[in-house]
Design an enzyme around this catalytic site. Structure first.
Site, PDB file in Angstrom:
ATOM      1  N   ILE A  29       0.848  -1.197   0.000  1.00 24.20           N
ATOM      2  CA  ILE A  29       0.000   0.000   0.000  1.00 24.20           C
ATOM      3  C   ILE A  29       0.881   1.244   0.000  1.00 24.20           C
ATOM      4  CG2 ILE A  29      -1.822   1.238   1.279  1.00 24.20           C
ATOM      5  CD1 ILE A  29      -2.723  -1.559   0.431  1.00 24.20           C
ATOM      6  N   ALA A 152      12.721  -4.034   9.830  1.00 26.20           N
ATOM      7  CA  ALA A 152      11.546  -3.215  10.166  1.00 26.20           C
ATOM      8  C   ALA A 152      11.152  -2.418   8.915  1.00 26.20           C
ATOM      9  CB  ALA A 152      11.875  -2.277  11.320  1.00 26.20           C
ATOM     10  N   ASN A 154      10.721   0.969   8.569  1.00 27.39           N
ATOM     11  CA  ASN A 154      10.973   2.413   8.445  1.00 27.39           C
ATOM     12  C   ASN A 154      12.124   2.768   7.505  1.00 27.39           C
ATOM     13  OD1 ASN A 154      12.737   1.308  10.291  1.00 27.39           O
ATOM     14  ND2 ASN A 154      12.679   3.049  11.681  1.00 27.39           N
ATOM     15  N   LYS A 177      14.813 -11.051   5.205  1.00 25.23           N
ATOM     16  CA  LYS A 177      13.354 -10.932   5.111  1.00 25.23           C
ATOM     17  C   LYS A 177      12.964  -9.499   5.475  1.00 25.23           C
ATOM     18  CE  LYS A 177       9.990 -11.385   7.992  1.00 25.23           C
ATOM     19  NZ  LYS A 177       9.136 -10.267   7.545  1.00 25.23           N
ATOM     20  N   PRO A 178      12.479  -8.761   4.477  1.00 22.32           N
ATOM     21  CA  PRO A 178      12.036  -7.397   4.790  1.00 22.32           C
ATOM     22  C   PRO A 178      10.745  -7.438   5.599  1.00 22.32           C
ATOM     23  CG  PRO A 178      12.071  -7.812   2.395  1.00 22.32           C
ATOM     24  CD  PRO A 178      12.259  -9.130   3.069  1.00 22.32           C
ATOM     25  N   PRO A 232       9.006  -6.611  21.755  1.00 18.00           N
ATOM     26  CA  PRO A 232       8.336  -7.916  21.867  1.00 18.00           C
ATOM     27  C   PRO A 232       8.833  -8.926  20.824  1.00 18.00           C
ATOM     28  CG  PRO A 232       6.731  -6.136  22.008  1.00 18.00           C
ATOM     29  CD  PRO A 232       8.047  -5.500  21.667  1.00 18.00           C
ATOM     30  N   THR A 233       9.038  -8.484  19.584  1.00 19.73           N
ATOM     31  CA  THR A 233       9.576  -9.397  18.559  1.00 19.73           C
ATOM     32  C   THR A 233      11.002  -9.788  18.918  1.00 19.73           C
ATOM     33  OG1 THR A 233       8.212  -8.310  16.899  1.00 19.73           O
ATOM     34  CG2 THR A 233       9.996  -9.675  16.081  1.00 19.73           C
ATOM     35  N   GLU A 251      18.404  -4.916  17.108  1.00 21.91           N
ATOM     36  CA  GLU A 251      18.224  -3.456  17.027  1.00 21.91           C
ATOM     37  C   GLU A 251      16.751  -3.180  17.294  1.00 21.91           C
ATOM     38  OE1 GLU A 251      20.375  -1.240  16.873  1.00 21.91           O
ATOM     39  OE2 GLU A 251      22.163  -2.261  16.157  1.00 21.91           O
ATOM     40  N   CYS A 285      13.698   4.688  15.256  1.00 23.09           N
ATOM     41  CA  CYS A 285      13.875   3.994  16.539  1.00 23.09           C
ATOM     42  C   CYS A 285      14.633   4.818  17.557  1.00 23.09           C
ATOM     43  CB  CYS A 285      14.606   2.690  16.292  1.00 23.09           C
ATOM     44  SG  CYS A 285      16.118   2.943  15.362  1.00 23.09           S
ATOM     45  N   GLY A 455      18.422  -3.456  22.866  1.00 19.41           N
ATOM     46  CA  GLY A 455      19.137  -4.319  21.945  1.00 19.41           C
ATOM     47  C   GLY A 455      20.427  -4.910  22.451  1.00 19.41           C
ATOM     48  N   GLU A 459      25.564  -2.319  15.115  1.00 21.67           N
ATOM     49  CA  GLU A 459      25.680  -2.293  13.654  1.00 21.67           C
ATOM     50  C   GLU A 459      26.677  -1.202  13.278  1.00 21.67           C
ATOM     51  OE1 GLU A 459      21.410  -2.235  12.293  1.00 21.67           O
ATOM     52  OE2 GLU A 459      21.999  -4.252  11.680  1.00 21.67           O
TER      53      GLU A 459
HETATM   54  P1  NAD Z   1       8.125  -5.649  14.361  1.00 21.68           P
HETATM   55  O1  NAD Z   1       8.848  -6.140  15.556  1.00 21.68           O
HETATM   56  O2  NAD Z   1       6.667  -5.752  14.322  1.00 21.68           O
HETATM   57  O3  NAD Z   1       8.650  -6.428  13.062  1.00 21.68           O
HETATM   58  C1  NAD Z   1      10.010  -6.434  12.703  1.00 21.68           C
HETATM   59  C2  NAD Z   1      10.275  -7.598  11.779  1.00 21.68           C
HETATM   60  O4  NAD Z   1      10.196  -8.808  12.512  1.00 21.68           O
HETATM   61  C3  NAD Z   1       9.283  -7.739  10.628  1.00 21.68           C
HETATM   62  O5  NAD Z   1       9.991  -8.095   9.467  1.00 21.68           O
HETATM   63  C4  NAD Z   1       8.384  -8.866  11.091  1.00 21.68           C
HETATM   64  O6  NAD Z   1       7.784  -9.580  10.034  1.00 21.68           O
HETATM   65  C5  NAD Z   1       9.360  -9.742  11.835  1.00 21.68           C
HETATM   66  N1  NAD Z   1       8.782 -10.634  12.845  1.00 21.68           N
HETATM   67  C6  NAD Z   1       7.652 -10.454  13.562  1.00 21.68           C
HETATM   68  N2  NAD Z   1       7.475 -11.487  14.417  1.00 21.68           N
HETATM   69  C7  NAD Z   1       8.523 -12.330  14.246  1.00 21.68           C
HETATM   70  C8  NAD Z   1       8.926 -13.549  14.845  1.00 21.68           C
HETATM   71  N3  NAD Z   1       8.209 -14.139  15.816  1.00 21.68           N
HETATM   72  N4  NAD Z   1      10.063 -14.137  14.435  1.00 21.68           N
HETATM   73  C9  NAD Z   1      10.826 -13.550  13.483  1.00 21.68           C
HETATM   74  N5  NAD Z   1      10.496 -12.397  12.868  1.00 21.68           N
HETATM   75  C10 NAD Z   1       9.358 -11.777  13.250  1.00 21.68           C
HETATM   76  O7  NAD Z   1       8.644  -4.153  14.166  1.00 21.68           O
HETATM   77  P2  NAD Z   1       8.130  -3.074  13.086  1.00 21.68           P
HETATM   78  O8  NAD Z   1       6.767  -2.633  13.501  1.00 21.68           O
HETATM   79  O9  NAD Z   1       8.370  -3.586  11.722  1.00 21.68           O
HETATM   80  O10 NAD Z   1       9.176  -1.893  13.310  1.00 21.68           O
HETATM   81  C11 NAD Z   1       9.049  -0.934  14.302  1.00 21.68           C
HETATM   82  C12 NAD Z   1       9.939  -1.285  15.482  1.00 21.68           C
HETATM   83  O11 NAD Z   1      11.279  -1.457  15.050  1.00 21.68           O
HETATM   84  C13 NAD Z   1       9.984  -0.176  16.509  1.00 21.68           C
HETATM   85  O12 NAD Z   1       9.943  -0.701  17.803  1.00 21.68           O
HETATM   86  C14 NAD Z   1      11.326   0.481  16.254  1.00 21.68           C
HETATM   87  O13 NAD Z   1      11.863   1.153  17.339  1.00 21.68           O
HETATM   88  C15 NAD Z   1      12.156  -0.687  15.847  1.00 21.68           C
HETATM   89  N6  NAD Z   1      13.315  -0.239  15.073  1.00 21.68           N
HETATM   90  C16 NAD Z   1      14.563  -0.344  15.629  1.00 21.68           C
HETATM   91  C17 NAD Z   1      15.671   0.099  14.933  1.00 21.68           C
HETATM   92  C18 NAD Z   1      17.045   0.016  15.530  1.00 21.68           C
HETATM   93  O14 NAD Z   1      18.002   0.057  14.782  1.00 21.68           O
HETATM   94  N7  NAD Z   1      17.211  -0.087  16.835  1.00 21.68           N
HETATM   95  C19 NAD Z   1      15.518   0.630  13.653  1.00 21.68           C
HETATM   96  C20 NAD Z   1      14.229   0.712  13.107  1.00 21.68           C
HETATM   97  C21 NAD Z   1      13.142   0.258  13.832  1.00 21.68           C
END
Ligand code: NAD
Length: 485
Positions: A29, A152, A154, A177-178, A232-233, A251, A285, A455, A459
């Site tokens: 989307i 993630a 972003n 995996k994106p 949580p992930t 991260e 993040c 984390g 990186e």
């Molecule tokens: P998310 O945790 O929902 O998903 C991240 C990735 O993990 C996705 O590709 C998702 O498909 C995958 N995933 C989900 N459940 C999984 C599982 N059980 N096993 C393996 N993979 C799984 O996060 P989001 O909503 O995509 O991104 C936002 C979050 O990412 C925010 O909390 C943000 O702070 C964090 N973030 C951190 C950094 C950093 O460098 N520290 C950078 C960007 C975003």
């Protein structure tokens, strides 16, 4: 604008695009319109297996090449990314909704920086020699094997490169995996790496939701997992990896403090707070979303902040004048609107913003709450949207204690003209990536990553090499072996 956003296929495996429409469809989307611009299909178990098998098969020969040879390919890919920056930036904008004004400056370019930097380092990765009398020990820096990257939504291009570049420089293969929200950009990274001469199977991209990520993490062929995502992930992925003693880089999220002292340069402090809260519509993040402002400067700060926010150009992200775009998805927009409501209900003072824009797409106004207290939800939880919480403070010690009173520890910043205070405060703040009189700079030369729940590992920089390789230690005896019997 006519632009072909439908990728050639959903996955990139073993040097080629691969399609398998039996997987769950993932609609792509465009956040600025809410319209579907492409469809990809989640990887089936057969696709997951194909990608891991290709990576596993190809890795040994890649790891056996000299670092200089590997680095040359990465550096060629970096040049190609820069040459194609316009097209890659348009795609990044379609994938995420971030304004082209941002994507042309930071996405493919920071991805290229990582490929160039780690390409440059690849030829100088070494072990060491440790002389012990006439015996000696030498260490070999060896690749881990197959690494999994999970992104993630972003920064889809940047994350694909920040994970891929050090992994490949060290001689590993990667399956990336994106995020299911932004599946397009990583495919282009894979395509470019292969055009630059990367052997088939070394960098693979497969699509999918969390369950595809989870199946990668538990596969015994995988040696390391690097996740960018939420806490949580991160907990799930870290514990699944621990069961097989895999290496990890995590991260994760943050709720970072930005401390602004009375003596700060007001314009710079306001600029830092804007960069640390509203860039990428707040979906960063490391954002400094708890802005602690010393009481003497508070009203002046809020006044200048509101004035400058009123000049934000919100609109079509493809218009080069736009500097504030939509949220990535309707879901994320609703999450942020819920937090805004909580801020109001819990008694914070809304200084500006707070509403959804009446237009197509997932647009929110840049929002500032003042008089926020430490116990309010908007001061404790990561919002991941354009919502700044301004908290007042009186003394340095008080600000440090309150800034550290969080489970997160990704970033922290301080604005002051007092240099000793700046270094003292930064030393006391519990965070991995810190800023003095600046915010959110992330050059590839600097380590990036969090402490506490934000984390594990780092990186970028030379530090990333340690997270994508391991040392074999070899004792060499020159004389006879003396055994007790
Ligand atoms: P998310 O945790 O929902 O998903 C991240 C990735 O993990 C996705 O590709 C998702 O498909 C995958 N995933 C989900 N459940 C999984 C599982 N059980 N096993 C393996 N993979 C799984 O996060 P989001 O909503 O995509 O991104 C936002 C979050 O990412 C925010 O909390 C943000 O702070 C964090 N973030 C951190 C950094 C950093 O460098 N520290 C950078 C960007 C975003």
């Amino acid at each position: 604008m006519s632009y072909d956003t439908q990728p050639k296929a959903s996955h990139f495996i073993d040097g080629a695009y691969v399609e398998d429409t039996s997987g769950t469809p993932i609609p792509v989307i465009y956040p600025a319109t809410g319209k579907q611009i492409a469809t990809v299909y989640a990887a089936t178990p057969a696709i997951v297996d194909q990608a891991l098998a290709a990576a596993h098969r190809a890795q040994k020969a890649w790891g056996a090449m000299t670092g200089t040879e590997r680095g040359r390919i990465l550096r060629r890919a970096a040049d190609m990314m820069r040459e194609r920056n316009h097209d890659l930036s348009v795609l990044e904008t379609f994938d995420t909704g971030k304004p082209y004004q941002e994507t042309i400056a930071v996405d493919a370019t920071s991805g290229a920086d990582a490929l160039e930097y780690f390409g440059g380092l690849a030829g100088s990765l070494t072990g060491e020699h440790i002389q012990l009398g006439e015996d000696w020990v030498y260490t070999r820096r060896e690749p881990l094997g197959v690494c999994v990257g999970i992104g993630a939504w972003n920064y889809p291009t940047q994350i694909a490169c920040w994970k891929g570049a050090p992994a490949l420089a060290c001689g590993n293969a990667m399956v990336f995996k994106p995020s299911e929200m932004t599946p397009l950009c990583a495919l282009k990274v894979a395509e470019i790496l292969h055009e630059a001469g990367l052997p088939a199977g070394i960098y693979n991209v497969i699509q999918g939701f969390g369950e595809v990520g989870a199946s990668l993490v538990t596969d015994p062929r995988v040696a390391k997992v690097s996740l960018t995502g939420s806490v949580p992930t991160g907990k799930k992925v870290y514990s699944a990896a621990a069961a097989q003693m895999k290496h990890v880089t995590m991260e994760l999220g943050g709720k970072s403090p930005l401390l602004i002292f009375d003596d700060a340069d007001l314009e710079n402090a306001v600029g830092g707070a804007i960069l640390g809260n509203f860039y990428s519509s707040g979906q960063v993040c490391s954002n400094g979303t708890r802005v602690f402002v010393q009481k003497g400067i508070k009203e002046a700060f809020l006044k200048r902040l509101s004035e400058r926010l009123s000049t934000a150009v919100i609109g079509d992200p493809m218009d080069e004048a736009t500097n504030f775009g939509p949220m990535v998805s309707e879901k994320q927009m609703k999450i942020v609107l819920d937090y805004i409501e909580k801020g109001e209900n819990e008694g914070a003072r809304r200084v500006t913003g707070g509403k959804r824009l009446e237009r197509d797409g997932f647009y929110l106004q840049p929002t500032v709450f003042a008089d926020v207290t430490d116990d309010m939800t908007i001061a404790r939880e990561e919002i991941f949207g354009p919502v700044m919480a301004v908290l007042d403070f009186t003394t340095e010690d008080e600000a440090i204690t309150r800034a550290n009173a969080t489970e997160f520890g990704l970033s922290a910043g301080v604005f002051t003209r007092d240099l000793s205070r700046a270094h003292r405060v930064i030393a006391a703040l519990e965070a991995g990536s810190c800023f003095i009189n600046s915010y959110n700079d992330a050059p590839v030369e600097a380590p990036f990553g969090g402490t506490k729940m934000s984390g594990v590992g780092r990186e970028n920089s030379k530090a990333a090499i340690n997270h994508y390789s391991e040392l074999k230690s070899v004792y060499v005896r020159m004389g006879d072996v003396e055994a007790p019997f």
